[in-house]
Design a protein around this motif. Sequence first.
Motif, mmCIF file in Angstrom:
data_model
loop_
_atom_site.group_PDB
_atom_site.id
_atom_site.type_symbol
_atom_site.label_atom_id
_atom_site.label_comp_id
_atom_site.label_asym_id
_atom_site.label_seq_id
_atom_site.Cartn_x
_atom_site.Cartn_y
_atom_site.Cartn_z
ATOM 1 N N CYS A 133 0.884 -1.199 0.013
ATOM 2 C CA CYS A 133 0.203 0.025 0.059
ATOM 3 C C CYS A 133 0.937 1.306 -0.028
ATOM 4 O O CYS A 133 0.727 2.080 0.872
ATOM 5 N N ILE A 134 1.606 1.463 -1.021
ATOM 6 C CA ILE A 134 2.652 2.505 -0.846
ATOM 7 C C ILE A 134 2.112 3.621 -1.435
ATOM 8 O O ILE A 134 1.266 3.773 -2.574
ATOM 9 N N ALA A 135 2.188 4.902 -0.635
ATOM 10 C CA ALA A 135 1.720 6.136 -0.835
ATOM 11 C C ALA A 135 2.670 7.208 -0.571
ATOM 12 O O ALA A 135 2.858 7.710 0.584
ATOM 13 N N PRO A 136 3.389 7.575 -1.789
ATOM 14 C CA PRO A 136 4.330 8.709 -1.518
ATOM 15 C C PRO A 136 3.752 10.029 -1.267
ATOM 16 O O PRO A 136 2.724 10.419 -1.907
ATOM 17 N N THR A 137 4.481 10.855 -0.828
ATOM 18 C CA THR A 137 4.074 12.254 -0.432
ATOM 19 C C THR A 137 4.910 13.521 -0.865
ATOM 20 O O THR A 137 6.017 13.101 -1.481
ATOM 21 N N GLN A 138 4.470 14.535 -0.880
ATOM 22 C CA GLN A 138 5.230 15.859 -1.493
ATOM 23 C C GLN A 138 6.483 15.972 -0.910
ATOM 24 O O GLN A 138 7.436 16.701 -1.777
ATOM 25 N N ASP A 139 6.735 15.632 0.354
ATOM 26 C CA ASP A 139 7.999 16.009 1.205
ATOM 27 C C ASP A 139 8.961 14.955 0.880
ATOM 28 O O ASP A 139 10.076 14.915 1.423
ATOM 29 N N GLY A 140 8.527 13.957 -0.068
ATOM 30 C CA GLY A 140 9.489 12.876 -0.281
ATOM 31 C C GLY A 140 9.421 11.602 0.653
ATOM 32 O O GLY A 140 10.131 10.430 0.532
ATOM 33 N N SER A 141 8.472 11.692 1.604
ATOM 34 C CA SER A 141 8.284 10.618 2.555
ATOM 35 C C SER A 141 7.261 9.584 1.808
ATOM 36 O O SER A 141 6.702 9.979 0.933
ATOM 37 N N VAL A 142 7.138 8.425 2.310
ATOM 38 C CA VAL A 142 6.182 7.497 1.898
ATOM 39 C C VAL A 142 5.563 6.665 3.179
ATOM 40 O O VAL A 142 5.996 6.562 3.899
ATOM 41 N N PHE A 143 4.042 6.884 2.739
ATOM 42 C CA PHE A 143 3.289 5.932 3.691
ATOM 43 C C PHE A 143 3.093 4.594 3.328
ATOM 44 O O PHE A 143 3.067 4.353 2.246
ATOM 45 N N ALA A 144 2.994 3.684 4.092
ATOM 46 C CA ALA A 144 2.738 2.425 3.655
ATOM 47 C C ALA A 144 2.296 1.422 4.651
ATOM 48 O O ALA A 144 2.311 1.869 6.003
ATOM 49 N N LEU A 145 1.718 0.347 4.530
ATOM 50 C CA LEU A 145 1.419 -0.759 5.593
ATOM 51 C C LEU A 145 2.868 -1.561 5.561
ATOM 52 O O LEU A 145 3.334 -1.850 4.681
ATOM 53 N N ARG A 146 3.217 -2.040 6.683
ATOM 54 C CA ARG A 146 4.442 -3.029 6.921
ATOM 55 C C ARG A 146 4.015 -4.042 7.956
ATOM 56 O O ARG A 146 3.153 -3.959 8.837
ATOM 57 N N SER A 147 4.603 -4.999 7.344
ATOM 58 C CA SER A 147 4.404 -6.386 8.262
ATOM 59 C C SER A 147 5.471 -7.403 8.139
ATOM 60 O O SER A 147 6.483 -7.202 7.357
ATOM 61 N N SER A 148 5.531 -8.155 9.088
ATOM 62 C CA SER A 148 6.642 -9.428 8.980
ATOM 63 C C SER A 148 6.010 -10.705 9.831
ATOM 64 O O SER A 148 4.934 -10.355 10.319
ATOM 65 N N PHE A 149 7.082 -11.764 9.833
ATOM 66 C CA PHE A 149 6.248 -12.688 10.834
ATOM 67 C C PHE A 149 6.443 -12.401 12.352
ATOM 68 O O PHE A 149 5.840 -12.947 13.237
ATOM 69 N N LEU A 150 7.047 -11.387 12.514
ATOM 70 C CA LEU A 150 6.888 -10.595 13.996
ATOM 71 C C LEU A 150 5.721 -9.710 14.324
ATOM 72 O O LEU A 150 5.618 -9.316 15.411
ATOM 73 N N ARG A 151 5.112 -9.060 13.287
ATOM 74 C CA ARG A 151 4.301 -7.926 13.524
ATOM 75 C C ARG A 151 3.112 -8.246 12.302
ATOM 76 O O ARG A 151 3.444 -8.471 11.088
#
Length: 685
Positions: free
Chosen positions: A372-390
Amino acid sequence: MTDTQDAASQNPTPWHELDAYLALPRVSALAVSRDGSRVVLAVSQLDEKKTAFVCALWEADPAGERSSRRISFSERGESAPVFAADGSLLFLSSRGSAEGGQDPPVSVWRLPAEGGEASEVAKFPGSASAVLPAAAAETFVVTAATLSGAGDLAEDERLRALRRESKVSAVLHTGYPVRFWDHELGPEAPRLWAIRRIGAAPLDRTPPPVGSHITGGGLRETSADLAGDGSFLVTGFVVPGERGSSRSVLAHVDVATGQTRVLLDDPEGDLVSPKISPDRTQVAYVRESLASPQRAPRRTLHLLSLRDGKTRQLAPRWDLWPNAIAWSPDGEALFVGADEQGRAPLFRVVLDSAGDGAEPTRITSDDFAYSCIAPTQDGSVFALRSSFLRAPHPVRVAADGSVAELPSPSPERALPGTLEELTTVLPTGERVRSWLVLPAGADKAPLVLWVHGGPLSSWNAWSWRWNPWLLAAKGYALLLPDPALSTGYGQSFLQRGWGDWGGAPYTDLMAAVDTALEHPRVDATRAAAMGGSFGGYMANWIAGHTDRFRAVVTHASLWALDQFGATTDDSSYWLREMTPQMALANSPHLHAENIRTPMLVIHGDKDYRVPVGEGLRLWWDLMSRSPLGPGKDGLTPHRFLSFPNENHWVLSPQHAKLWYQVVLAFLDEHVRRGGPSPIPAVLCR
């Protein structure tokens, strides 16, 4: 009872109690406003009857300072949130009133930027499945199901009423395929509809269709992107070929006129996931080459110029498979997600003046998978993150790669064990890596080999459906290997197993098990194997080729490859690899006489990817050919758990619970050998 089990009974957690586990909130999607000031999550939770998951919308603080809050509350739920140009939130819901005893179709709703009540802005006789808003215009496009014989929405509504009143469910097919995953195809199919005024509510019932021939089956399981000014869209579209084959092309649709044309057609590949550049001059997309019996598919990143029609492959030396892609707001780079070594990091591809793109730079350095990658104007990126620990949770990735978590409706939970990484070096020098889940406590734990599906896949992200911690809570160690055919290790790793399922993937798995059994926390005398889909195929192959396991669990599994290839929902895809020669060399059903390990067979009747005939034939072969089949007393250690109303995954909460209960009981009986474990009374056994 072991020390681990005793501690679990005194300190129950969601991993020890299935009802508590199923009740955990599950974050599944993310939407970010254009200026990055708002983040909305789709969160599923168990309903009051505990027989379904209902999705609601929550707002998270992008600064990470305030707790997330729920912003939608309908009984039927909401999904697929997206932000419109005016800052309002569009989403899908069937929250309308029931008519004639029928649940209302899913329609498009709008929640104003300033808050207040949501209003319905686009309603169709059939359900909407996606909404695409323009980034800088009021226009948005809706994908909604329409009956194939309907020229407009009024005719669509009339034909639906006719079929409903006549109690007709029959479909007359004129092409292939006829079903997909868990549902019959037809008589309705997706169609695109253009809506030009977001604020108009309720909408009139006659929005103009987008393109007269970009309708029907060609839009199934495709994605589209709408230009920022709403003037045109680019969509994947599946076109039929000879002998039941098909491929995906890219189509250009003028939103104002509906004029449609094929934008790009590659006879040797499927073109998917189009993304239009912010300046509307280029389209990034993913190409997956069509496989052959000798050659595995390859997925690559490409760029199409809308000015001159020329295409370029980006990062041609990159040996990973791109998944999600998104443009940076300035149009100078692409953010890309890709499997890599049991993770799925976020990469950045900077476009050079020639447009070829530099080699991808890995932005994130942790052990997580990003979606769910969502880049923004300031160069950052919002996303969902997961692993087998989270479990999946929202994060903000800064331009320098640092990651900040946002408050989530699904907070981090303490796990009933630890996670380690194992690497097995084969005699050829190839490396096979695995995750090893170890239960809490100091006891040696029996080992369960869990083979992933796909087969072009990887154990690299959290799964609510296939969750190893539920077995770890009961004292089992779980080995999650990525054998040949797994993604994230380069094209040659895929090629090693292509057309040779019973060869390299099998030997890789056995080598990984050898490594795991050397671990000081693993009991080398007690092991089982399990898997679903392709993992179920491997479980069947394992059962016919070794007696080293005390039990085998096979879910939605391929058994007779000569049968499967022509009965699955997408035969043209599978038969590119599964020739008669390949099926003869790799079919587990040819080795039923060698199965001396108790097997638990699980299958859903609504599984069209691996039709239930596979499970039925497997069960008959176990009964009639396996040395453990019933004798004169009619008894056998084999078991068959059937779900008449479930699909490939078994998704209903009550059935997912039974799935784990039966699997754990079967493992306890044969691996721990403590005698038969209780079976839930609801199974009436």
